[in-house]
Design a protein around this motif. Structure first.
Motif, PDB file in Angstrom:
ATOM      1  N   GLY A   1     -59.463  35.561  43.558  1.00 43.41           N
ATOM      2  CA  GLY A   1     -59.114  36.976  43.593  1.00 43.41           C
ATOM      3  C   GLY A   1     -59.938  37.849  44.514  1.00 43.41           C
ATOM      4  O   GLY A   1     -59.726  39.068  44.558  1.00 43.41           O
ATOM      5  N   ALA A   2     -60.895  37.268  45.248  1.00 43.82           N
ATOM      6  CA  ALA A   2     -61.706  38.085  46.155  1.00 43.82           C
ATOM      7  C   ALA A   2     -60.817  38.760  47.195  1.00 43.82           C
ATOM      8  O   ALA A   2     -59.845  38.167  47.684  1.00 43.82           O
ATOM      9  N   ASN A   3     -61.145  39.986  47.521  1.00 43.39           N
ATOM     10  CA  ASN A   3     -60.358  40.742  48.492  1.00 43.39           C
ATOM     11  C   ASN A   3     -60.615  40.253  49.915  1.00 43.39           C
ATOM     12  O   ASN A   3     -59.688  39.983  50.676  1.00 43.39           O
ATOM     13  N   LYS A   4     -61.884  40.109  50.265  1.00 42.47           N
ATOM     14  CA  LYS A   4     -62.273  39.693  51.610  1.00 42.47           C
ATOM     15  C   LYS A   4     -63.539  38.865  51.516  1.00 42.47           C
ATOM     16  O   LYS A   4     -64.449  39.217  50.769  1.00 42.47           O
ATOM     17  N   VAL A   5     -63.582  37.783  52.287  1.00 39.94           N
ATOM     18  CA  VAL A   5     -64.791  36.950  52.308  1.00 39.94           C
ATOM     19  C   VAL A   5     -65.254  36.824  53.762  1.00 39.94           C
ATOM     20  O   VAL A   5     -64.518  36.365  54.635  1.00 39.94           O
ATOM     21  N   SER A   6     -66.485  37.240  54.009  1.00 40.67           N
ATOM     22  CA  SER A   6     -67.107  37.108  55.324  1.00 40.67           C
ATOM     23  C   SER A   6     -68.356  36.238  55.165  1.00 40.67           C
ATOM     24  O   SER A   6     -68.710  35.835  54.049  1.00 40.67           O
ATOM     25  N   SER A   7     -69.027  35.975  56.264  1.00 38.76           N
ATOM     26  CA  SER A   7     -70.261  35.182  56.162  1.00 38.76           C
ATOM     27  C   SER A   7     -71.329  35.740  57.085  1.00 38.76           C
ATOM     28  O   SER A   7     -71.044  36.422  58.069  1.00 38.76           O
ATOM     29  N   PHE A   8     -72.554  35.411  56.750  1.00 42.31           N
ATOM     30  CA  PHE A   8     -73.750  35.847  57.473  1.00 42.31           C
ATOM     31  C   PHE A   8     -74.636  34.621  57.601  1.00 42.31           C
ATOM     32  O   PHE A   8     -75.007  34.001  56.610  1.00 42.31           O
ATOM     33  N   THR A   9     -74.943  34.240  58.821  1.00 45.60           N
ATOM     34  CA  THR A   9     -75.774  33.049  59.035  1.00 45.60           C
ATOM     35  C   THR A   9     -76.905  33.372  60.004  1.00 45.60           C
ATOM     36  O   THR A   9     -76.782  34.232  60.868  1.00 45.60           O
ATOM     37  N   LEU A  10     -77.984  32.661  59.829  1.00 46.49           N
ATOM     38  CA  LEU A  10     -79.137  32.855  60.709  1.00 46.49           C
ATOM     39  C   LEU A  10     -78.795  32.456  62.134  1.00 46.49           C
ATOM     40  O   LEU A  10     -79.162  33.154  63.085  1.00 46.49           O
TER      41      LEU A  10
ATOM     42  N   LEU B   1     -68.218  26.995  55.200  1.00 48.53           N
ATOM     43  CA  LEU B   1     -68.041  28.386  54.809  1.00 48.53           C
ATOM     44  C   LEU B   1     -66.595  28.670  54.429  1.00 48.53           C
ATOM     45  O   LEU B   1     -66.323  29.409  53.471  1.00 48.53           O
ATOM     46  N   ARG B   2     -65.655  28.083  55.132  1.00 49.29           N
ATOM     47  CA  ARG B   2     -64.242  28.312  54.811  1.00 49.29           C
ATOM     48  C   ARG B   2     -63.844  27.669  53.492  1.00 49.29           C
ATOM     49  O   ARG B   2     -63.017  28.208  52.761  1.00 49.29           O
TER      50      ARG B   2
END
Length: 234
Positions: free
Chosen positions: A222-231, A211-212
């Motif tokens: 250029g993305a402002n913020k990147v988060s993740s969602f996992t099962l 994910l990182r």
């Protein structure tokens, strides 16, 4: 409502729970199988959703686990992944269920998690959701991308600007090999993510390395913020 449990094939009880009547959510699991899915409860790592209550004090650093503490102390990775949200513990039951889903091609099992994914997704804020891709070789082996399948069954629209380079299966790598691996992804340069908040989606958060790597590419674009969602949180 399905007639049989998708996991153990037992016939489902015909009486419908009141919650099902009001929500319209179909049931695909018997009570016994459903009870084996363990939601993450209590205190969580504010970075990766790991259940802190199940860790020893030496593995907790304030509001985060020691793994996330190490990531954030590394200048290369500091702030790359804002946070991860996971729904279930990656226990033996879920591990076997996902193995059947991913490696034995039982696509229908994606239906099991649709309602939970929908509900949690509604609590998250983002501009675009992006499933972690498989390499062409791995996609050919499996026949489908499990992360995309989960989003499709949850009826969540997504973008697919990432391409994955072929490499050894993640499950065969040690933790150190995962953390030290080179960039696995390529990003479609035609897509504009400048100042956007991105949510990556995958089935399991294990070390957070995959994910990182994807988040780093998006941040560089250029993305402002990147988060993740996992099962699940492994």
């Amino acid at each position: 409502m399905a007639n049989y449990c998708l996991l153990c094939q037992k016939q489902l009880i015909e009486s419908i729970a009141w919650g099902t009547i009001f929500t319209g959510d179909p049931s695909y699991l018997c009570k016994e199988c459903e009870s084996k899915l363990k939601r993450i409860k209590g205190n969580r790592c504010s970075k990766c959703s790991r259940a802190l209550d199940k860790l020893g004090a030496q593995f907790i650093k304030g509001e985060i686990c020691s793994d996330c503490d190490r990531w954030e102390k590394d200048e290369t990775w500091q702030g790359i992944l804002h946070e991860n949200t996971s729904i279930f513990e990656y226990n033996d039951f879920l591990k076997e269920t996902l193995a059947t889903f991913k490696y034995r091609g039982d696509y229908a099992l994606a239906k099991l998690f649709a309602t939970n994914i929908q509900k949690v997704n509604k609590t998250l804020e983002y501009d675009h959701i992006i499933p972690i891709p498989l390499s062409e070789e791995r996609l050919y082996e499996r026949g489908f991308n499990q992360s995309e399948a989960l989003l499709i069954e949850a009826k969540i629209p997504f973008h697919s600007p990432l391409a994955r380079l072929h490499s050894e299966k993640q499950s065969k790598k040690t933790r150190q090999q995962r953390i030290s691996q080179k960039q696995l992804f390529q990003l479609n340069p035609a897509k504009n993510f400048h100042s956007k908040n991105i949510l990556l989606f995958d089935d399991i958060y294990t070390t957070g390395a995959t994910l990182r790597l994807a988040a780093k590419l998006l941040k560089e674009a250029g993305a402002n913020k990147v988060s993740s969602f996992t099962l699940a949180r492994g």
